[in-house]
Design an enzyme around this catalytic site. Sequence first.
Site, PDB file in Angstrom:
ATOM      1  N   THR A   1      43.168  25.776 -14.728  1.00  0.00           N
ATOM      2  CA  THR A   1      43.513  26.959 -13.947  1.00  0.00           C
ATOM      3  C   THR A   1      42.955  26.949 -12.529  1.00  0.00           C
ATOM      4  O   THR A   1      43.304  27.819 -11.734  1.00  0.00           O
ATOM      5  CB  THR A   1      43.011  28.223 -14.671  1.00  0.00           C
ATOM      6  N   ASP A   2      42.109  25.977 -12.215  1.00  0.00           N
ATOM      7  CA  ASP A   2      41.580  25.865 -10.848  1.00  0.00           C
ATOM      8  C   ASP A   2      41.678  24.419 -10.374  1.00  0.00           C
ATOM      9  O   ASP A   2      40.715  23.850  -9.869  1.00  0.00           O
ATOM     10  CB  ASP A   2      40.130  26.353 -10.797  1.00  0.00           C
ATOM     11  N   LEU A   3      42.865  23.839 -10.515  1.00  0.00           N
ATOM     12  CA  LEU A   3      43.048  22.453 -10.094  1.00  0.00           C
ATOM     13  C   LEU A   3      43.139  22.403  -8.569  1.00  0.00           C
ATOM     14  O   LEU A   3      44.096  22.876  -7.965  1.00  0.00           O
ATOM     15  CB  LEU A   3      44.317  21.878 -10.714  1.00  0.00           C
TER      16      LEU A   3
ATOM     17  N   ASN B   1      37.938  19.405  -7.271  1.00  0.00           N
ATOM     18  CA  ASN B   1      37.747  19.108  -8.686  1.00  0.00           C
ATOM     19  C   ASN B   1      38.368  17.783  -9.106  1.00  0.00           C
ATOM     20  O   ASN B   1      38.501  17.512 -10.299  1.00  0.00           O
ATOM     21  CB  ASN B   1      38.329  20.238  -9.532  1.00  0.00           C
TER      22      ASN B   1
END
Length: 236
Positions: A165-167, A171
């Site tokens: 959900t936070d690509l 990251n």
Amino acid sequence: MKLFENKKLKVWFDEALLNASPENCFDPEYWQEQGKIVGNAKGRGTTWFIQLNDIQGALRHYRRGGLFGRLVSDHYFFSGWEQTRSYQEFQILNHLKQSGVNVPRPVAARAIKKHVCYQADLLTERVPDARDLVSVLQEKPLSDAMYQKIGKEIRKMHDAQVNHTDLNIHNILIDNQEKVWIIDFDKCFCMRKNNTLWKDNNLKRLHRSFAKELVKSNIHFNRLAWEKLVLAYKDK
């Protein structure tokens, strides 16, 4: 996975990777006394880098961000041990590792119940000799082959049905062997196979991250680079 527990505490851990008591392994002062802390990184909190047996670990305490995080920095509503953020991330990492995705190995996860809330910590493998895409792209463009590797690694993650959900490009790491890694699976989860919209949303979020850092950090990036990544992602 082993479990240590008492009335208000649960620790899930891999005994092959953890060379300390599960009661002590989330205490930076314990590692300091052992002479095992080898560095740290500042972010929302402090991530401590710790020398374990044959690997280094990254120890972090779960903290909230945003405006609400200023009021309640590290407490979360408790709705069951298996719903805690530390347990969820530990399990996601195990699942991805077993699916052949390049992610850090989970070492230990802890949740401490405090009335109707809990606090959480996670100890994972530190990816050795790796840098995030922002720092790499600030120096030079990536080759087509590297963009293809990134696309294929994301595809492996999606084939394992994991919704990151936070690509974003902070990251995604590249190590000194040009191996691509994906990190930070807090608040990520497995999806049902008949739902695919989330995969497009992951890619759109990643593309926005490239565009943002193009302006903010002056990275080397262009439309053709993105197309290489997407083509590799779609290629079975």
